[in-house]
Design an enzyme around this catalytic site. Structure first.
Site, PDB file in Angstrom:
ATOM      1  N   GLU A 213      -5.498   0.610   5.929  1.00 46.62           N
ATOM      2  CA  GLU A 213      -4.995   1.496   7.517  1.00 46.62           C
ATOM      3  C   GLU A 213      -4.267  -0.144   8.008  1.00 46.62           C
ATOM      4  OE1 GLU A 213      -4.323   1.463  11.324  1.00 46.62           O
ATOM      5  OE2 GLU A 213      -5.712   0.794  11.524  1.00 46.62           O
ATOM      6  N   LEU A 214      -2.565   0.906   7.957  1.00 43.67           N
ATOM      7  CA  LEU A 214      -1.882  -0.796   7.778  1.00 43.67           C
ATOM      8  C   LEU A 214      -0.809  -0.785   9.816  1.00 43.67           C
ATOM      9  CD1 LEU A 214      -0.615  -0.793   4.022  1.00 43.67           C
ATOM     10  CD2 LEU A 214      -2.369  -2.225   5.137  1.00 43.67           C
TER      11      LEU A 214
ATOM     12  N   CYS B 144      -2.716  -1.105  16.650  1.00 48.73           N
ATOM     13  CA  CYS B 144      -1.710  -0.747  15.715  1.00 48.73           C
ATOM     14  C   CYS B 144      -0.631   0.945  16.419  1.00 48.73           C
ATOM     15  CB  CYS B 144      -2.209  -0.279  13.578  1.00 48.73           C
ATOM     16  SG  CYS B 144      -2.981  -2.045  13.255  1.00 48.73           S
TER      17      CYS B 144
ATOM     18  N   GLU C 135       7.666  -3.775  13.425  1.00 49.59           N
ATOM     19  CA  GLU C 135       6.949  -3.259  13.999  1.00 49.59           C
ATOM     20  C   GLU C 135       7.036  -4.506  15.446  1.00 49.59           C
ATOM     21  OE1 GLU C 135       2.020  -2.242  14.355  1.00 49.59           O
ATOM     22  OE2 GLU C 135       2.938  -3.744  12.904  1.00 49.59           O
TER      23      GLU C 135
END
Length: 454
Positions: A231-232, A265, A359
């Site tokens: 899970e990035l 995230c 991001e």
């Protein structure tokens, strides 16, 4: 070595340091995890494991104040948000305790012939979980709870800045009654982690973290033929195509951007607004973002605390300054005081700018004007990430249509901050390869064994 340390981001003070495990300690931990799987996992019933997970949930609630204070010290989470995270972690553990029998029930298969066939879920063995710093309880429980229900044993590698909370949570699992080896922390170096992944006793690895970390772990896991769940990062779009309450929509955007000090995230990061609503939305969005102060996270009324570290704040400053240097317009914010970063809004970002592809992990948003639905979808999908997304529209048919077209693991329509234990969490593209929460999480590390009977 003292690679693990609690450094209060609000003050910069180093509060506690922890020694990295020796190789002998790593071996002892691995042996205990393997023994617990061969003994406890194989002899315990689903109901017995569920009872232990339920007790862990109760202990989260009993120790919520203590845990919340640790989170604030470690990564600057506002205290009310820290208390909410502990409560959510308890909810997740209770969910898996409630669902244990359903999760582990045999699954009949309609066969093309006589006899019967079922799928039976069995544990795999010791698993390594590599945790981030941004949600010290939530990230752990969504990995540990379903896998303990299955019967896997847990090796938990915390983020270097979160050893105190990790120890406190490990103590909860011990106090809940889990036997030695069922749940253990490993304060390991990157080199030691590679060795743990390669160890034949370890059957899988789950990582939540950066793309760089995910690629490194996946490479080692691949060489050793180990299952890996990732899970990035994410750069989630917040799309506004129509609304009958602009103030509520704007507030949803602020909440989705500033949640967890902007360090989620799946936080909304790219605000894509249809042309006819853009000016009103941006005016109100900037006004609301600009009045949120970054203040002491221990205060009960704090909405925005510091970033988790000085390095994180410096990285965000570099990204914002770089965007402005390349021609973006700074509508508000862009300044910091130590690890405290002012809510920031950028406009006029183009695909040629670095920030278009990056991001922003902190309280910084980018706003985009688009002509129509098609342009909104095109821009939303023009990213290497694909974690979550948010869509606001008053047209139900449009909601269905756009949700189908968005390239993401999750689409939330007309609401934000709606994660729940039963809802699977995960993404596509460079945002990851797996699902956590819900029943899907319990299927990531199991042997789905076929039993065919004549």
């Amino acid at each position: 070595m003292t690679d693990y340390a609690v450094v209060n981001p609000a003050t910069g003070e180093t509060l506690t340091t922890y020694d990295t495990f020796t190789d002998a300690q790593i071996e002892e931990t691995l042996a205990a995890a393997d023994a617990a799987h061969r003994d406890w996992s194989r002899s315990s019933t689903v109901a017995e494991r569920a009872a232990l997970v339920r007790r862990a949930a109760e202990l989260h609630r009993e120790r919520r104040e203590e845990l919340a204070d640790i989170f604030v010290r470690e990564m600057g989470k506002p205290r009310e948000a820290a208390l909410g995270e502990v409560d959510f972690a308890a909810d997740i553990a209770e969910y898996y305790a409630d669902q244990a029998e359903s999760i582990m029930a045999d699954q009949p298969i309609a066969i093309l012939g006589e006899g019967s066939a079922i799928i039976r879920r069995d544990s795999l063995g010791p698993l390594l979980g590599i945790m981030p710093w941004n949600f010290p309880a939530y990230q752990i429980v969504r990995f540990a709870a379903p896998n303990l229900i299955v019967g896997n044993t847990i090796l938990l590698k915390p983020a270097p800045q979160c050893p105190e909370s990790s120890n406190a949570i490990a103590d909860i699992y011990r106090a809940a009654g889990f036997p030695d080896g069922a749940y253990q922390n490993v304060l390991a170096t990157n080199e030691q982690i590679a060795g743990i992944i390669a160890d034949p006793r370890v059957q899988g690895v789950s990582l939540t973290g950066s793309e760089r970390a995910g690629a490194a772990v996946a490479e080692v896991a691949g060489r050793n033929l180990k299952k890996v769940a990732l899970e990035l990062g994410g750069s989630d779009p917040f799309i506004v195509l129509s609304t009958d309450d602009m103030d509520a929509t704007v507030q949803a955007g602020v909440d989705a951007r500033l949640d967890n000090n902007g360090q989620a995230c799946n936080g909304a990061k790219r605000f894509i607004i249809v042309d006819g609503l853009y000016d009103e939305f941006v005016e109100k969005f900037v006004a609301r973002m600009s009045i949120v102060p970054a203040t002491d996270p221990m205060q009960d009324d704090t909405v925005l605390g510091p970033l988790a570290s000085l390095a994180a704040a410096e990285q965000l400053q570099k990204q914002v300054d770089g965007a402005v240097g390349q021609g973006a317009t700074l509508l508000t914010g862009g300044t910091r005081d130590g690890a405290f970063f002012a809510p920031t809004v950028l406009a006029d970002v183009t695909p040629e700018m670095n920030v278009y592809r990056e991001e922003l992990f902190g309280p910084a948003a980018v706003v985009y004007r688009v002509a129509d639905e098609d342009a909104a979808v095109e821009l939303a999908n023009d990213t290497t990430f694909g974690l979550g997304s948010y869509l606001f529209t008053t047209d139900a048919e449009q909601a269905e249509r756009v949700a189908d077209r968005i390239e993401a693991g999750m689409v939330y329509v007309n609401l934000v901050l709606a994660d729940s234990p039963e809802l699977p969490f995960g993404g596509v593209k460079r945002s990851g390869t797996s699902r956590e929460l819900g029943h899907l999480a319990a299927d990531e590390f199991v042997n789905r064994k076929l039993i065919r009977t004549a």
